[in-house]
Design a protein around this motif. Sequence first.
Motif, PDB file in Angstrom:
ATOM      1  N   ALA A 172      13.808 -12.107  -4.420  1.00  0.00           N
ATOM      2  CA  ALA A 172      13.024 -11.169  -3.604  1.00  0.00           C
ATOM      3  C   ALA A 172      13.138  -9.770  -4.182  1.00  0.00           C
ATOM      4  N   SER A 173      12.028  -9.057  -4.208  1.00  0.00           N
ATOM      5  CA  SER A 173      12.039  -7.672  -4.691  1.00  0.00           C
ATOM      6  C   SER A 173      12.660  -6.759  -3.639  1.00  0.00           C
ATOM      7  N   ILE A 174      13.017  -5.562  -4.054  1.00  0.00           N
ATOM      8  CA  ILE A 174      13.543  -4.573  -3.104  1.00  0.00           C
ATOM      9  C   ILE A 174      12.516  -4.293  -2.020  1.00  0.00           C
ATOM     10  N   ALA A 175      11.264  -4.150  -2.404  1.00  0.00           N
ATOM     11  CA  ALA A 175      10.216  -3.834  -1.421  1.00  0.00           C
ATOM     12  C   ALA A 175      10.085  -4.937  -0.383  1.00  0.00           C
ATOM     13  N   GLN A 176      10.162  -6.194  -0.816  1.00  0.00           N
ATOM     14  CA  GLN A 176      10.073  -7.298   0.139  1.00  0.00           C
ATOM     15  C   GLN A 176      11.227  -7.244   1.128  1.00  0.00           C
ATOM     16  N   ARG A 177      12.435  -7.088   0.630  1.00  0.00           N
ATOM     17  CA  ARG A 177      13.596  -7.069   1.522  1.00  0.00           C
ATOM     18  C   ARG A 177      13.549  -5.887   2.476  1.00  0.00           C
ATOM     19  N   MET A 178      13.091  -4.728   1.982  1.00  0.00           N
ATOM     20  CA  MET A 178      12.941  -3.571   2.867  1.00  0.00           C
ATOM     21  C   MET A 178      11.895  -3.834   3.948  1.00  0.00           C
ATOM     22  N   SER A 179      10.826  -4.527   3.579  1.00  0.00           N
ATOM     23  CA  SER A 179       9.743  -4.767   4.553  1.00  0.00           C
ATOM     24  C   SER A 179      10.222  -5.621   5.721  1.00  0.00           C
ATOM     25  N   TRP A 180      11.209  -6.486   5.478  1.00  0.00           N
ATOM     26  CA  TRP A 180      11.729  -7.322   6.564  1.00  0.00           C
ATOM     27  C   TRP A 180      12.412  -6.474   7.634  1.00  0.00           C
ATOM     28  N   ALA A 181      12.909  -5.305   7.249  1.00  0.00           N
ATOM     29  CA  ALA A 181      13.604  -4.437   8.209  1.00  0.00           C
ATOM     30  C   ALA A 181      12.711  -3.329   8.746  1.00  0.00           C
ATOM     31  N   ALA A 182      11.440  -3.321   8.355  1.00  0.00           N
ATOM     32  CA  ALA A 182      10.562  -2.193   8.667  1.00  0.00           C
ATOM     33  C   ALA A 182      10.421  -1.952  10.168  1.00  0.00           C
ATOM     34  N   ASN A 183      10.372  -3.005  10.959  1.00  0.00           N
ATOM     35  CA  ASN A 183      10.145  -2.851  12.395  1.00  0.00           C
ATOM     36  C   ASN A 183      11.391  -3.129  13.227  1.00  0.00           C
ATOM     37  N   ARG A 184      12.556  -3.090  12.592  1.00  0.00           N
ATOM     38  CA  ARG A 184      13.811  -3.322  13.312  1.00  0.00           C
ATOM     39  C   ARG A 184      14.517  -2.003  13.591  1.00  0.00           C
ATOM     40  N   LYS A 185      15.322  -1.995  14.626  1.00  0.00           N
ATOM     41  CA  LYS A 185      15.997  -0.777  15.072  1.00  0.00           C
ATOM     42  C   LYS A 185      17.501  -1.020  15.185  1.00  0.00           C
ATOM     43  N   THR A 186      18.233   0.084  15.126  1.00  0.00           N
ATOM     44  CA  THR A 186      19.681   0.038  15.332  1.00  0.00           C
ATOM     45  C   THR A 186      20.075   1.141  16.301  1.00  0.00           C
ATOM     46  N   SER A 187      21.190   0.950  16.981  1.00  0.00           N
ATOM     47  CA  SER A 187      21.632   1.952  17.954  1.00  0.00           C
ATOM     48  C   SER A 187      22.061   3.239  17.254  1.00  0.00           C
ATOM     49  N   ARG A 188      22.721   3.118  16.126  1.00  0.00           N
ATOM     50  CA  ARG A 188      23.149   4.272  15.355  1.00  0.00           C
ATOM     51  C   ARG A 188      22.206   4.455  14.162  1.00  0.00           C
ATOM     52  N   GLU A 189      21.866   5.701  13.880  1.00  0.00           N
ATOM     53  CA  GLU A 189      20.904   5.974  12.816  1.00  0.00           C
ATOM     54  C   GLU A 189      21.406   5.492  11.462  1.00  0.00           C
ATOM     55  N   GLU A 190      22.700   5.641  11.227  1.00  0.00           N
ATOM     56  CA  GLU A 190      23.265   5.238   9.935  1.00  0.00           C
ATOM     57  C   GLU A 190      23.182   3.728   9.710  1.00  0.00           C
ATOM     58  N   ASP A 191      23.193   2.956  10.803  1.00  0.00           N
ATOM     59  CA  ASP A 191      23.181   1.501  10.663  1.00  0.00           C
ATOM     60  C   ASP A 191      21.865   0.974  10.101  1.00  0.00           C
ATOM     61  N   VAL A 192      20.802   1.796  10.101  1.00  0.00           N
ATOM     62  CA  VAL A 192      19.558   1.406   9.439  1.00  0.00           C
ATOM     63  C   VAL A 192      19.830   1.063   7.983  1.00  0.00           C
ATOM     64  N   ALA A 193      20.740   1.808   7.354  1.00  0.00           N
ATOM     65  CA  ALA A 193      21.131   1.528   5.971  1.00  0.00           C
ATOM     66  C   ALA A 193      22.251   0.505   5.896  1.00  0.00           C
ATOM     67  N   TYR A 194      23.267   0.656   6.747  1.00  0.00           N
ATOM     68  CA  TYR A 194      24.450  -0.198   6.652  1.00  0.00           C
ATOM     69  C   TYR A 194      24.136  -1.677   6.907  1.00  0.00           C
ATOM     70  N   CYS A 195      23.170  -1.962   7.784  1.00  0.00           N
ATOM     71  CA  CYS A 195      22.848  -3.347   8.095  1.00  0.00           C
ATOM     72  C   CYS A 195      22.135  -4.052   6.947  1.00  0.00           C
ATOM     73  N   LEU A 196      21.740  -3.294   5.903  1.00  0.00           N
ATOM     74  CA  LEU A 196      21.036  -3.889   4.759  1.00  0.00           C
ATOM     75  C   LEU A 196      21.935  -4.122   3.555  1.00  0.00           C
TER      76      LEU A 196
END
Length: 666
Positions: A172-196
């Motif tokens: 999977a390309s980086i863009a594909q993997r990022m797109s899977w998280a496009a509409n997901r949310k996290t309680s902490r702003e930093e976790d948007v990155a950490y969960c990936l």
Amino acid sequence: MWLLNSCTWEMKEFISHKQAPPYAILSHTWGDEEVSFREWQHEPLKFVGKKGGFKKINYCCQQAAADGLEWVWVDTSAELSEAINSMFQWYKNAALCYAYLFDVEDNIESKLAGSYWVTRGWTLQELIAPREVVFYSSSWQELGKRSKLSAHLAAVTRINEPFLTGQSLDEASIAQRMSWAANRKTSREEDVAYCLLGIFNVNMPMIYGEGPKAFRRLQELLVREYPEDHSLFAWGKIVEELTDGIYDTGRTWGLEPINIQSEPDRVCDELLGLLAESPKDFEHSGQIVRSPEAAVYFLFGSKMPSVSNLVGRAAHVELPKFNSGPNVAFHVKRPPIVRLWWTTRIVILCGRWDDSHTKFYYITIPITEDTGQSSRMYELIMSDTYTHVDFPGHALAKNMQKFMVSPLPLRPPQATDLVIRRNYVSYPLEQRYTTSGDVDFSPIKGRIRSVNSRRGRIATWSIFNEEGGYGFSISFIRLGYLDHSHEDPAQGRDCGRFRFGLHAFRISQESDPENTTFSIVNKQGNRRTTAATEELNPRVFRTFQDATDSDYLTGEDATYTHDALVSEDKWRFTIVGVADVYISLERIFLDGYDSDDDLDDNESHRFVDVLDFVVQEPRRDEVVKKNNDQEDERERHGAKREDSENSVGSTLRRRMRAMGLVRSQP
């Protein structure tokens, strides 16, 4: 890692996940009254059992025991800092994963799209990593397995189905993997990155409190880990043509006024950098894959250097550059005008296959360029113009150029600014500009900003045609100080009036060049004059640099001038054989005031002056006529010189024969 015994509720630490026994793992969303790691360690089971989060842990343990698994792992009863960097691996190694959907009672295929579980950032890796995922309802009734629900899960989560049925994430390309998280949310702003982190198989320190910098750090890490994957930059809306692109260059950059109205819902206040702000920017990138020409591209020595966080939000990269255009209409809020930008396309080594998987279309990023700085827009262009057949990897490698791409906030203009609406000089004409010491000239920002309401020269544009060795300069001069008080009714129209001063020059290495004059045809002067033709005597310089640095060209004593009558004036003229020029100046009041409607208004109304500056090559017939005239002049000059030399030579020979120094011809 700490595991919980499914029968005895005992917690035990295993130093390495390789030493851990088979275990089940729980995927869920956090709610109120979760059982913490400290409570499992130090509080009695009687106390822990009363908490709301205990029910799903109990369900998990009972199911694991029924499935023959002695141990379970639950993130609420784990040490969090270790878990974040190891969690993907722990889910991947689990014998089974139980996904608990607290808001789904039955019929997962009709209810899954509305479940809270599919909207959370952390559950993305919990869906992909395990060998198998079994879904359970709020009352712990089995709803189905991932292997059987893969098509429906792909439709709901927008994850490409092969990666739900066992295909390696390395494909999977980086863009594909990022797109899977496009509409997901996290309680902490930093976790948007950490969960990936697990999705990309990378690790980085957790710094809660850094906010959006976490996602930027993740991207900087991905550039170093995946230098061949340009899809990291393939974020934004993908279009065949820019929504605000203007492809009629004749009208856009023609020598006539333009009439493009700003639309409030299209207003934008900044240009963008190369890196995305969040996974949301990859919403449209689910089908973007790496180029099949990547191996050839890097074989020819091309590389993607690291994006350093030492340069703030700017990214220094090398990418292939192809072609220019289109023009872009940029809607500005204050004043409500449309600014036009000329763009350049850079190719990134990724794109999309057609339906038959025979033709691969590259993604191109339109950027603006100015004095080494570039910025991009939200839209990407993908069309049949750039394919892996037409542009193989070795061709892309040969067109590498260095760019510094960074965001560019477009702040509202000040009342002392001269706003640049159009600035276009056609190829092969070159342009340079100079300013006074307290003036900031920034074409990409669309303004000429003076520190105060200064009087005198603000800036000078110099235009040069290297092929012909000729050029000219136009200085923009304020004749009076700006005054926004309007105590005099005429101030709204006339304060800070402009003068355009024009000089002509030639570039020549000769010490005594030919005396050449340019003809200027004033096609549209001020309102009191008709078309006229005048002669310009050019000043001679050795280089274009010398010409633009000369006080002669930047001063106010221009050889030809035009006084602009604000609030609106237009000046169109032709320097025969050199260039066609269109300049317009329009005064726009920031509060919508119209000075022509209310001449008795004594209030202060702040305004900016908006400039169009368009220079084109002259029409072909004018160039031919000018060249023919110059050739005729050279021939006449040469004939006179030859006659003179012949006359001098005859006289000298007669004298030498009379003195016996030469022999007469028989």
